[in-house]
Design a protein around this motif. Structure first.
Motif, PDB file in Angstrom:
ATOM      1  N   MET A   4     -16.070   0.710 -16.151  1.00  0.00           N
ATOM      2  CA  MET A   4     -15.980  -0.644 -16.708  1.00  0.00           C
ATOM      3  C   MET A   4     -14.597  -0.926 -17.297  1.00  0.00           C
ATOM      4  SD  MET A   4     -18.062  -0.489 -20.362  1.00  0.00           S
ATOM      5  CE  MET A   4     -19.613  -0.059 -19.608  1.00  0.00           C
ATOM      6  N   SER A   5     -13.808   0.116 -17.549  1.00  0.00           N
ATOM      7  CA  SER A   5     -12.519  -0.064 -18.204  1.00  0.00           C
ATOM      8  C   SER A   5     -11.439   0.681 -17.438  1.00  0.00           C
ATOM      9  CB  SER A   5     -12.604   0.455 -19.644  1.00  0.00           C
ATOM     10  OG  SER A   5     -11.377   0.294 -20.297  1.00  0.00           O
ATOM     11  N   TYR A   6     -10.233   0.051 -17.327  1.00  0.00           N
ATOM     12  CA  TYR A   6      -9.175   0.618 -16.489  1.00  0.00           C
ATOM     13  C   TYR A   6      -7.841   0.642 -17.221  1.00  0.00           C
ATOM     14  CZ  TYR A   6     -12.606   0.216 -12.830  1.00  0.00           C
ATOM     15  OH  TYR A   6     -13.753   0.360 -12.083  1.00  0.00           O
ATOM     16  N   ALA A   7      -7.640   1.692 -17.996  1.00  0.00           N
ATOM     17  CA  ALA A   7      -6.317   1.928 -18.569  1.00  0.00           C
ATOM     18  C   ALA A   7      -5.414   2.306 -17.410  1.00  0.00           C
ATOM     19  CB  ALA A   7      -6.380   3.050 -19.594  1.00  0.00           C
ATOM     20  N   ALA A   8      -4.272   1.640 -17.287  1.00  0.00           N
ATOM     21  CA  ALA A   8      -3.475   1.815 -16.077  1.00  0.00           C
ATOM     22  C   ALA A   8      -2.002   1.554 -16.344  1.00  0.00           C
ATOM     23  CB  ALA A   8      -3.987   0.881 -14.972  1.00  0.00           C
ATOM     24  N   ASP A   9      -1.177   2.052 -15.452  1.00  0.00           N
ATOM     25  CA  ASP A   9       0.250   1.734 -15.435  1.00  0.00           C
ATOM     26  C   ASP A   9       0.499   0.734 -14.320  1.00  0.00           C
ATOM     27  OD1 ASP A   9       0.904   3.545 -17.476  1.00  0.00           O
ATOM     28  OD2 ASP A   9       0.969   5.215 -16.050  1.00  0.00           O
ATOM     29  N   LYS A  10       1.198  -0.332 -14.660  1.00  0.00           N
ATOM     30  CA  LYS A  10       1.495  -1.317 -13.634  1.00  0.00           C
ATOM     31  C   LYS A  10       2.586  -0.785 -12.721  1.00  0.00           C
ATOM     32  CE  LYS A  10       2.096  -6.273 -13.042  1.00  0.00           C
ATOM     33  NZ  LYS A  10       2.208  -7.579 -13.731  1.00  0.00           N
ATOM     34  N   VAL A  11       2.341  -0.900 -11.418  1.00  0.00           N
ATOM     35  CA  VAL A  11       3.294  -0.371 -10.448  1.00  0.00           C
ATOM     36  C   VAL A  11       4.247  -1.460  -9.980  1.00  0.00           C
ATOM     37  CG1 VAL A  11       3.545   0.732  -8.194  1.00  0.00           C
ATOM     38  CG2 VAL A  11       1.658   1.383  -9.701  1.00  0.00           C
ATOM     39  N   THR A  12       3.694  -2.600  -9.570  1.00  0.00           N
ATOM     40  CA  THR A  12       4.557  -3.641  -9.011  1.00  0.00           C
ATOM     41  C   THR A  12       3.806  -4.951  -8.858  1.00  0.00           C
ATOM     42  OG1 THR A  12       6.055  -4.168  -7.180  1.00  0.00           O
ATOM     43  CG2 THR A  12       3.981  -3.069  -6.620  1.00  0.00           C
ATOM     44  N   ASP A  13       4.568  -6.021  -8.681  1.00  0.00           N
ATOM     45  CA  ASP A  13       4.038  -7.339  -8.328  1.00  0.00           C
ATOM     46  C   ASP A  13       4.587  -7.731  -6.959  1.00  0.00           C
ATOM     47  OD1 ASP A  13       2.626  -7.809 -10.677  1.00  0.00           O
ATOM     48  OD2 ASP A  13       4.422  -8.535 -11.703  1.00  0.00           O
ATOM     49  N   ASN A  14       3.830  -8.580  -6.279  1.00  0.00           N
ATOM     50  CA  ASN A  14       4.332  -9.243  -5.070  1.00  0.00           C
ATOM     51  C   ASN A  14       4.819  -8.268  -4.001  1.00  0.00           C
ATOM     52  OD1 ASN A  14       3.892 -11.803  -6.282  1.00  0.00           O
ATOM     53  ND2 ASN A  14       5.817 -11.544  -7.421  1.00  0.00           N
ATOM     54  N   ILE A  15       4.138  -7.157  -3.874  1.00  0.00           N
ATOM     55  CA  ILE A  15       4.389  -6.218  -2.780  1.00  0.00           C
ATOM     56  C   ILE A  15       3.140  -6.236  -1.905  1.00  0.00           C
ATOM     57  CG2 ILE A  15       4.671  -3.768  -2.192  1.00  0.00           C
ATOM     58  CD1 ILE A  15       7.187  -4.953  -3.277  1.00  0.00           C
ATOM     59  N   PRO A  16       3.262  -6.193  -0.586  1.00  0.00           N
ATOM     60  CA  PRO A  16       2.073  -6.209   0.272  1.00  0.00           C
ATOM     61  C   PRO A  16       1.063  -5.134  -0.144  1.00  0.00           C
ATOM     62  CG  PRO A  16       4.048  -6.452   1.601  1.00  0.00           C
ATOM     63  CD  PRO A  16       4.510  -6.173   0.193  1.00  0.00           C
ATOM     64  N   LEU A  17      -0.162  -5.569  -0.378  1.00  0.00           N
ATOM     65  CA  LEU A  17      -1.192  -4.646  -0.843  1.00  0.00           C
ATOM     66  C   LEU A  17      -1.472  -3.527   0.146  1.00  0.00           C
ATOM     67  CD1 LEU A  17      -3.751  -7.162  -2.421  1.00  0.00           C
ATOM     68  CD2 LEU A  17      -1.989  -5.813  -3.582  1.00  0.00           C
ATOM     69  N   ALA A  18      -1.168  -3.765   1.423  1.00  0.00           N
ATOM     70  CA  ALA A  18      -1.428  -2.766   2.457  1.00  0.00           C
ATOM     71  C   ALA A  18      -0.672  -1.470   2.188  1.00  0.00           C
ATOM     72  CB  ALA A  18      -1.032  -3.318   3.826  1.00  0.00           C
ATOM     73  N   GLU A  19       0.460  -1.558   1.516  1.00  0.00           N
ATOM     74  CA  GLU A  19       1.245  -0.362   1.235  1.00  0.00           C
ATOM     75  C   GLU A  19       0.522   0.570   0.273  1.00  0.00           C
ATOM     76  OE1 GLU A  19       5.269  -0.959   0.130  1.00  0.00           O
ATOM     77  OE2 GLU A  19       5.649  -2.493   1.661  1.00  0.00           O
ATOM     78  N   TYR A  20      -0.491   0.071  -0.411  1.00  0.00           N
ATOM     79  CA  TYR A  20      -1.246   0.879  -1.377  1.00  0.00           C
ATOM     80  C   TYR A  20      -2.715   1.024  -0.997  1.00  0.00           C
ATOM     81  CZ  TYR A  20       2.942   0.064  -4.115  1.00  0.00           C
ATOM     82  OH  TYR A  20       4.250   0.013  -4.532  1.00  0.00           O
ATOM     83  N   GLY A  21      -3.053   0.629   0.234  1.00  0.00           N
ATOM     84  CA  GLY A  21      -4.431   0.727   0.697  1.00  0.00           C
ATOM     85  C   GLY A  21      -5.354  -0.275   0.067  1.00  0.00           C
TER      86      GLY A  21
END
Length: 493
Positions: free
Chosen positions: A106-123
């Motif tokens: 229910m909760s996702y502590a996370a590090d932001k990787v990037t914006d506006n990059i094609p999602l396909a590169e991350y599956g």
């Protein structure tokens, strides 16, 4: 006028400072309620109070089939239930596992990787899993789980299709793969041993193959285990503990094992087999692999699920053979026997015993006679010589096994008869094996064991805990003959 104007600048500075302090504390106060105030960023941070259910959509099925729902007891308490498509109403699901699942997803502590990059590169354009979180107010959010990071410690995610990529713990991906069986209570077997006639334990790693008969005493609600193959001896507490762990088997987790992969999990040729035979002739068989990275993989005959057990959960699978059997030739509590008789060449004795269940052999109320004489003689330290002799008889240690030997019961070196209060008698014969050991026969049958000569002929000197049977007999005889008012001390040489 000039004096008034001179006050304007300091006044303005003071107002700005006060305003700054107010803004600082306002921002600080706001930040104190923000979970990110410790540097933590959340892609999504739902709370248990807010969440109504969590569902898992999988790419393979194209639908959400796993679902965990919250059930409110009152305004302050709740629990979770399993509501997935594969729910089995005949089984119990673990509330602890369901709660851990909900907390994890229910909760996702996370590090932001990037914006506006094609999602396909991350599956994330075609994710394998989507976590659908439904709120109590009807709001829903979807978290897509993409590829693992290069170090495989994290997984890439995005929320609600936004073109923002975060990285969070890879364990989320493991939980997203849970099915109904993964929420089952860890105990998968509950064999009623009162209905079991025998248990067989086979271990291929060293050729061990023990069969034990199981006897149930309904009046005392107790079980006894007697090894009948390849030996004739009581099972040890270690064997009993191992069998009862399997009978009430608790697993660490289920695991998918394809037929083609059985060898990789050690299940093509299991290292450990347990066979429980019931009184009506039916059997239950449990198979476990050898130790693979501190895990034992296994399955139950007739069932399709595979599982593993962490090594620390079940540590007696690899216990030495002799630790699984009673380590003494013929062990009894003193209150079980009415007498013990023994012969060894020209030597012979009869030790008569009248000791109650709650008494020790040296207690005032116990009656003990050796060949018709009072045998309750002590040294000055309070050590009882009759206790020493009795211990040498019932704690005669097994030295080893020799199941392939074919000894003949002919001209035994020593014979001991243990006569119970119920008049049942066990006769132990010791036949020479070599100059230092003797084969052990029980009631005329070779047991498969041998004992060392020191079990019979060791003289411990002042150490009354290190005597063999016949040396203990001689010492007790001497103590009876030479005691003064029931006290005898071993002469110091």
């Amino acid at each position: 006028m000039r004096s008034f104007k001179g006050l304007i600048v300091p006044l303005i500075i003071m107002i700005l400072l006060v305003t700054g302090v107010i803004i600082y504390f306002a921002v600080s106060s706001a930040n104190s309620e923000d979970p990110a105030d410790n540097g933590t960023t959340y892609a999504l941070n739902a709370t248990a109070d807010e969440v109504k259910s969590i569902s898992i959509w999988t790419k393979d099925s194209g639908k959400a089939s796993t679902k965990v729902s919250k059930v409110k007891v009152d305004d302050y308490s709740y629990y979770y239930v399993y509501d997935g498509e594969d729910k089995d109403t005949a089984v119990d699901y673990s509330t602890e596992k369901l709660s851990a699942f909900a907390s994890m997803l229910m909760s996702y502590a996370a590090d932001k990787v990037t914006d506006n990059i094609p999602l396909a590169e991350y599956g994330l354009d075609d994710p394998g899993y989507k976590v659908i979180i439904e709120y109590e107010n009807g709001e829903t959010h979807t978290v897509c789980l993409g590829n693992l990071s290069p170090d495989e410690n994290n997984v890439y995610i995005n929320v609600d299709g936004r073109n923002e990529v975060y990285m969070t713990a890879a364990l989320k991906l493991t939980y997203a793969g849970y099915k109904a069986r993964d929420f089952l209570e860890p105990q998968i077997l509950d064999i009623d041993m009162s209905g079991i006639s025998s248990v067989r334990f086979i271990r291929t790693t060293d050729g061990l193959d023990l069969t034990s008969e199981v006897s149930y005493d309904a009046t005392k609600d107790t079980y006894s285990y007697h090894i009948v193959k390849p030996y004739d001896i009581e099972a040890s507490e270690y064997f009993v503990s191992l069998v009862e762990q399997i009978a009430k088997l608790e697993i660490s987790s289920y695991v998918d094992v394809a037929d083609a992969d059985r060898a990789s999990y050690g299940l093509d040729k299991p290292a450990f087999t347990f066979v429980f035979e019931s009184n009506n002739g039916s059997t239950k068989k449990v198979y476990l692999s050898r130790n693979l990275a501190d895990k034992y993989y296994g399955y139950i005959e007739g069932e399709s699920d595979h599982f593993y057990i962490d090594r620390q959960q079940i540590q007696l699978l690899e216990a030495p053979e002799l630790s699984l059997i009673r380590s003494y030739v013929a062990y009894y509590n003193v209150s079980e026997l009415s007498s013990i008789k023994g012969t060894n060449g020209d030597l012979s004795f009869t030790l008569k015993l009248d000791v109650k269940d709650d008494e020790a052999i040296s207690d005032d109320g116990a009656d003990v006679e050796l060949d018709g004489r009072n045998a309750k003689i002590f040294n000055e330290q309070g050590r009882s010589y009759c206790a020493m002799f009795f211990e040498s008889l019932v704690c005669m240690p097994i030295a080893g096994s020799d199941v392939n030997a074919k000894p003949v019961l002919n001209d035994p070196v020593s014979t001991f008869s243990f006569i119970g209060k119920n008049y049942q008698t066990k006769t132990i014969d010791l036949v020479k094996r070599n100059n230092e050991t003797y084969y052990v026969f029980s009631d005329g049958n070779y047991t498969g064991f041998y004992v060392h000569d020191n079990a019979l002929n060791r003289n411990g000197g002042p150490d009354t805990y290190s005597y063999g049977v016949w040396e203990a007999y001689k010492l007790l005889n001497t103590a009876i003959s030479e005691n003064m008012n029931g006290i005898y001390n071993i002469p110091v040489v």
